[in-house]
Design a protein around this motif. Structure first.
Motif, PDB file in Angstrom:
ATOM      1  N   LEU A  75       0.827  -1.212   0.000  1.00 44.46           N
ATOM      2  CA  LEU A  75       0.000   0.000   0.000  1.00 44.46           C
ATOM      3  C   LEU A  75       0.859   1.260   0.000  1.00 44.46           C
ATOM      4  CD1 LEU A  75      -2.771  -1.121   2.515  1.00 44.46           C
ATOM      5  CD2 LEU A  75      -3.069  -0.679   0.060  1.00 44.46           C
ATOM      6  N   ALA A  76       2.034   1.206   0.618  1.00 42.88           N
ATOM      7  CA  ALA A  76       2.937   2.355   0.618  1.00 42.88           C
ATOM      8  C   ALA A  76       3.628   2.542  -0.723  1.00 42.88           C
ATOM      9  CB  ALA A  76       3.980   2.192   1.724  1.00 42.88           C
ATOM     10  N   MET A  77       3.824   1.448  -1.448  1.00 51.01           N
ATOM     11  CA  MET A  77       4.486   1.542  -2.756  1.00 51.01           C
ATOM     12  C   MET A  77       3.625   2.285  -3.769  1.00 51.01           C
ATOM     13  SD  MET A  77       7.515   0.180  -2.868  1.00 51.01           S
ATOM     14  CE  MET A  77       7.708  -0.165  -4.621  1.00 51.01           C
ATOM     15  N   PHE A  78       2.300   2.165  -3.644  1.00 54.06           N
ATOM     16  CA  PHE A  78       1.403   2.808  -4.613  1.00 54.06           C
ATOM     17  C   PHE A  78       1.574   4.317  -4.629  1.00 54.06           C
ATOM     18  CE2 PHE A  78      -2.720   4.896  -5.334  1.00 54.06           C
ATOM     19  CZ  PHE A  78      -2.930   4.545  -6.659  1.00 54.06           C
ATOM     20  N   PRO A  79       1.406   5.045  -3.487  1.00 54.23           N
ATOM     21  CA  PRO A  79       1.591   6.499  -3.537  1.00 54.23           C
ATOM     22  C   PRO A  79       3.033   6.897  -3.804  1.00 54.23           C
ATOM     23  CG  PRO A  79       1.308   5.778  -1.274  1.00 54.23           C
ATOM     24  CD  PRO A  79       0.989   4.594  -2.147  1.00 54.23           C
ATOM     25  N   ALA A  80       3.995   6.060  -3.382  1.00 53.75           N
ATOM     26  CA  ALA A  80       5.390   6.397  -3.638  1.00 53.75           C
ATOM     27  C   ALA A  80       5.670   6.433  -5.138  1.00 53.75           C
ATOM     28  CB  ALA A  80       6.308   5.394  -2.937  1.00 53.75           C
ATOM     29  N   THR A  81       5.166   5.419  -5.838  1.00 56.91           N
ATOM     30  CA  THR A  81       5.377   5.375  -7.292  1.00 56.91           C
ATOM     31  C   THR A  81       4.656   6.529  -7.978  1.00 56.91           C
ATOM     32  OG1 THR A  81       5.541   2.966  -7.195  1.00 56.91           O
ATOM     33  CG2 THR A  81       5.096   3.952  -9.350  1.00 56.91           C
ATOM     34  N   MET A  82       3.396   6.750  -7.603  1.00 58.82           N
ATOM     35  CA  MET A  82       2.645   7.840  -8.217  1.00 58.82           C
ATOM     36  C   MET A  82       3.249   9.192  -7.870  1.00 58.82           C
ATOM     37  SD  MET A  82      -1.459   8.485  -8.175  1.00 58.82           S
ATOM     38  CE  MET A  82      -1.688   6.851  -8.847  1.00 58.82           C
ATOM     39  N   VAL A 115      -8.452   2.405   3.887  1.00 59.74           N
ATOM     40  CA  VAL A 115      -7.497   1.313   3.702  1.00 59.74           C
ATOM     41  C   VAL A 115      -6.223   1.824   3.031  1.00 59.74           C
ATOM     42  CG1 VAL A 115      -7.082  -0.850   2.469  1.00 59.74           C
ATOM     43  CG2 VAL A 115      -9.252  -0.489   3.662  1.00 59.74           C
ATOM     44  N   MET A 116      -6.372   2.665   1.998  1.00 58.36           N
ATOM     45  CA  MET A 116      -5.198   3.145   1.262  1.00 58.36           C
ATOM     46  C   MET A 116      -4.312   4.041   2.124  1.00 58.36           C
ATOM     47  SD  MET A 116      -6.991   3.968  -2.421  1.00 58.36           S
ATOM     48  CE  MET A 116      -5.488   4.588  -3.152  1.00 58.36           C
ATOM     49  N   LEU A 117      -4.923   4.975   2.865  1.00 54.04           N
ATOM     50  CA  LEU A 117      -4.138   5.927   3.648  1.00 54.04           C
ATOM     51  C   LEU A 117      -3.652   5.324   4.966  1.00 54.04           C
ATOM     52  CD1 LEU A 117      -6.222   9.163   3.014  1.00 54.04           C
ATOM     53  CD2 LEU A 117      -3.873   8.753   2.271  1.00 54.04           C
ATOM     54  N   ALA A 118      -4.568   4.724   5.712  1.00 54.89           N
ATOM     55  CA  ALA A 118      -4.148   4.122   6.979  1.00 54.89           C
ATOM     56  C   ALA A 118      -3.223   2.940   6.739  1.00 54.89           C
ATOM     57  CB  ALA A 118      -5.377   3.683   7.774  1.00 54.89           C
ATOM     58  N   GLY A 119      -3.522   2.151   5.712  1.00 53.43           N
ATOM     59  CA  GLY A 119      -2.688   0.990   5.427  1.00 53.43           C
ATOM     60  C   GLY A 119      -1.260   1.351   5.093  1.00 53.43           C
ATOM     61  N   ALA A 120      -1.072   2.456   4.394  1.00 56.40           N
ATOM     62  CA  ALA A 120       0.273   2.853   3.981  1.00 56.40           C
ATOM     63  C   ALA A 120       1.016   3.638   5.046  1.00 56.40           C
ATOM     64  CB  ALA A 120       0.192   3.682   2.700  1.00 56.40           C
ATOM     65  N   HIS A 121       0.298   4.459   5.816  1.00 56.68           N
ATOM     66  CA  HIS A 121       0.979   5.435   6.665  1.00 56.68           C
ATOM     67  C   HIS A 121       0.759   5.245   8.162  1.00 56.68           C
ATOM     68  CE1 HIS A 121       1.758   7.564   2.921  1.00 56.68           C
ATOM     69  NE2 HIS A 121       0.469   7.449   2.644  1.00 56.68           N
ATOM     70  N   LEU A 122      -0.193   4.401   8.556  1.00 58.52           N
ATOM     71  CA  LEU A 122      -0.469   4.190   9.988  1.00 58.52           C
ATOM     72  C   LEU A 122      -0.276   2.734  10.410  1.00 58.52           C
ATOM     73  CD1 LEU A 122      -3.694   6.386  10.391  1.00 58.52           C
ATOM     74  CD2 LEU A 122      -1.319   7.036  10.802  1.00 58.52           C
ATOM     75  N   TRP A 123      -0.835   1.796   9.656  1.00 55.68           N
ATOM     76  CA  TRP A 123      -0.744   0.390  10.034  1.00 55.68           C
ATOM     77  C   TRP A 123       0.682  -0.107  10.228  1.00 55.68           C
ATOM     78  CZ3 TRP A 123      -4.768  -1.967   6.097  1.00 55.68           C
ATOM     79  CH2 TRP A 123      -6.042  -1.518   6.451  1.00 55.68           C
ATOM     80  N   PRO A 124       1.664   0.339   9.424  1.00 58.43           N
ATOM     81  CA  PRO A 124       3.028  -0.200   9.611  1.00 58.43           C
ATOM     82  C   PRO A 124       3.562  -0.035  11.030  1.00 58.43           C
ATOM     83  CG  PRO A 124       2.897   0.972   7.527  1.00 58.43           C
ATOM     84  CD  PRO A 124       1.604   1.233   8.244  1.00 58.43           C
ATOM     85  N   PHE A 125       3.086   0.978  11.774  1.00 62.35           N
ATOM     86  CA  PHE A 125       3.570   1.147  13.145  1.00 62.35           C
ATOM     87  C   PHE A 125       3.242  -0.069  14.011  1.00 62.35           C
ATOM     88  CE2 PHE A 125       3.482   5.661  11.915  1.00 62.35           C
ATOM     89  CZ  PHE A 125       4.702   6.080  12.433  1.00 62.35           C
ATOM     90  N   PHE A 126       2.158  -0.775  13.699  1.00 62.44           N
ATOM     91  CA  PHE A 126       1.742  -1.914  14.503  1.00 62.44           C
ATOM     92  C   PHE A 126       2.569  -3.166  14.214  1.00 62.44           C
ATOM     93  CE2 PHE A 126      -1.992   0.837  14.249  1.00 62.44           C
ATOM     94  CZ  PHE A 126      -2.330   0.944  15.596  1.00 62.44           C
ATOM     95  N   PHE A 127       3.364  -3.115  13.142  1.00 63.87           N
ATOM     96  CA  PHE A 127       4.109  -4.305  12.751  1.00 63.87           C
ATOM     97  C   PHE A 127       5.619  -4.122  12.880  1.00 63.87           C
ATOM     98  CE2 PHE A 127       0.221  -4.203  10.016  1.00 63.87           C
ATOM     99  CZ  PHE A 127      -0.490  -5.119  10.773  1.00 63.87           C
ATOM    100  N   LEU A 128       6.020  -3.030  13.530  1.00 64.85           N
ATOM    101  CA  LEU A 128       7.437  -2.838  13.805  1.00 64.85           C
ATOM    102  C   LEU A 128       7.915  -3.909  14.789  1.00 64.85           C
ATOM    103  CD1 LEU A 128       7.553   1.053  14.185  1.00 64.85           C
ATOM    104  CD2 LEU A 128       8.408  -0.309  12.265  1.00 64.85           C
ATOM    105  N   PRO A 129       9.159  -4.420  14.679  1.00 63.05           N
ATOM    106  CA  PRO A 129      10.234  -3.963  13.779  1.00 63.05           C
ATOM    107  C   PRO A 129      10.360  -4.774  12.501  1.00 63.05           C
ATOM    108  CG  PRO A 129      11.155  -5.364  15.459  1.00 63.05           C
ATOM    109  CD  PRO A 129       9.673  -5.358  15.694  1.00 63.05           C
ATOM    110  N   ARG A 130       9.296  -5.351  11.998  1.00 64.75           N
ATOM    111  CA  ARG A 130       9.363  -6.088  10.739  1.00 64.75           C
ATOM    112  C   ARG A 130       9.984  -5.210   9.656  1.00 64.75           C
ATOM    113  NH1 ARG A 130       7.828 -11.611  10.966  1.00 64.75           N
ATOM    114  NH2 ARG A 130       6.221 -11.876  12.561  1.00 64.75           N
TER     115      ARG A 130
END
Length: 366
Positions: free
Chosen positions: A14-21, A286-301
């Protein structure tokens, strides 16, 4: 493969999508270029309702325009402060300034849209440059935008002014304008993205050619909206006219709000005609939270770390490009959280039938 590992990689995707665009759009969206056609007259059109604190600065900047002839028309929309008196004083000193008074607001119209429609009726120019009273035009802005329209054959040229941000409340809201434009709009609103759904516009700084404006129905055709710039761009594309976003930070500056309360109220007003729809908002979440908020819950992956790094790098690139304050960059996750909160509150209010309001007026659900 455990579930947490899977979600971390989904967040990275989900983070790759806005990064590429974002990388593509940072390349595509450029400053306007071109020379106005001979005989061009840009009507700088300013709807004003209780703008006594802003209107003098706005007029000073507009009257400093160069390289193209301008007139400046202010529509006093039922102001109860010194707005009309200030404009009359300017008109007495400079024949390029005119003050008009908006008629009573008809049923089915929103205030700014009605004022803009009446401004277009009063304007004499070949081009209409609609700006808000809190916008300060650069001296070359009118000429550059009219020149770009002439060079590219676009009926609308628009851009986001450099946003002046002076408080934490503004920093948590205003930067999402440019972030969404660059990172989530395919083509960045350039004219080659002809589909109405890919149109974008900023009502703070919006130039239209006279003929194209009236051929599309202008503000008359979008009379009930609050997000007038976006609605007008889509309508013009519906009528086969080209619209284009250009880099706006060199054309004008604007301080939209001065605190969090006003920022929240202002963005809720426009949310109903943007993301805050029953179908669209869950997808945006899903697009915004998934890319910019959800990753905090999966650190330090590692996938979560990379997703967050992409998000912050992207925000930094956009922030530096549009000349917004660097200190807003670390606030990026909170800015996304506030943006989504605004959208969900706006949707809840709409579903409960609560009217939107602005400048002392209340409007039904769009």
């Amino acid at each position: 493969m455990d579930l947490e590992f899977t979600w971390a990689w989904i967040a990275l995707a989900l983070a790759m999508f806005p990064a590429t665009m974002g990388v593509v759009n940072l390349f595509l969206v450029r400053p306007p270029r071109g020379t106005p056609r001979e005989g061009a007259l840009v009507s700088i059109l300013i709807p004003a309702r209780n703008e006594g604190a802003n209107i003098a600065g706005c007029l000073d900047a507009a009257l400093a325009s160069r390289d193209v002839a301008v007139e400046v028309v202010v529509m006093d929309d039922g102001s109860t402060d010194a707005t009309a008196r200030i404009v009359r004083d300017y008109a007495a000193r400079d024949a390029r300034v005119r003050l008009e008074s908006a008629p009573a607001l008809p049923p089915g119209w929103t205030g700014k849209v009605h004022a803009c429609a009446r401004l277009a009726d009063a304007a004499r120019g070949t081009h209409f440059l609609f700006i808000d009273a809190d916008v300060r035009l650069a001296p070359e802005a009118a000429a550059c935008m009219a020149g770009h329209a002439a060079r590219t054959g676009t009926a609308m040229v628009t851009g986001v002014p450099k946003q002046v941000i002076g408080s934490l409340g503004e920093a948590l809201t205003v930067p999402m304008i440019n972030f969404l434009l660059f990172c989530y709009l395919p083509g960045g609103g350039r004219a080659f993205t002809r589909r109405p759904g890919m149109a974008a516009a900023c009502g703070q700084l919006l130039l239209v050619e006279r003929e194209g404006y009236f051929a599309s129905g202008g503000h008359e055709g979008v009379r009930g909206v609050l997000h007038d710039g976006l609605a007008l761009a889509r309508r013009m594309r519906d009528h086969g006219l080209a619209t284009e976003i250009v880099e706006g930070h060199g054309l004008a500056t604007c301080r939209m709000y001065t605190n969090f309360r006003d920022s929240w109220a202002g963005f809720i007003k426009n949310a109903r005609e943007g993301m805050a729809t029953p179908v669209g908002l869950p997808i945006w979440t899903v697009m915004l939270a998934g890319a910019h908020l959800w990753p905090f819950f999966f650190l330090p992956r590692s996938a979560a770390v990379l997703a967050l790094a992409l998000g912050f790098a992207l925000r930094a690139a956009v922030t530096l490009r549009v000349r917004e304050p660097w200190w807003t960059i670390p606030l990026h996750p909170l800015t996304v959280l506030v943006a989504l909160s605004i959208q969900w509150v706006a949707l809840a209010r709409a579903l409960m039938g609560k009217p939107a309001g602005w400048k002392g007026r209340a409007y039904g659900t769009a």
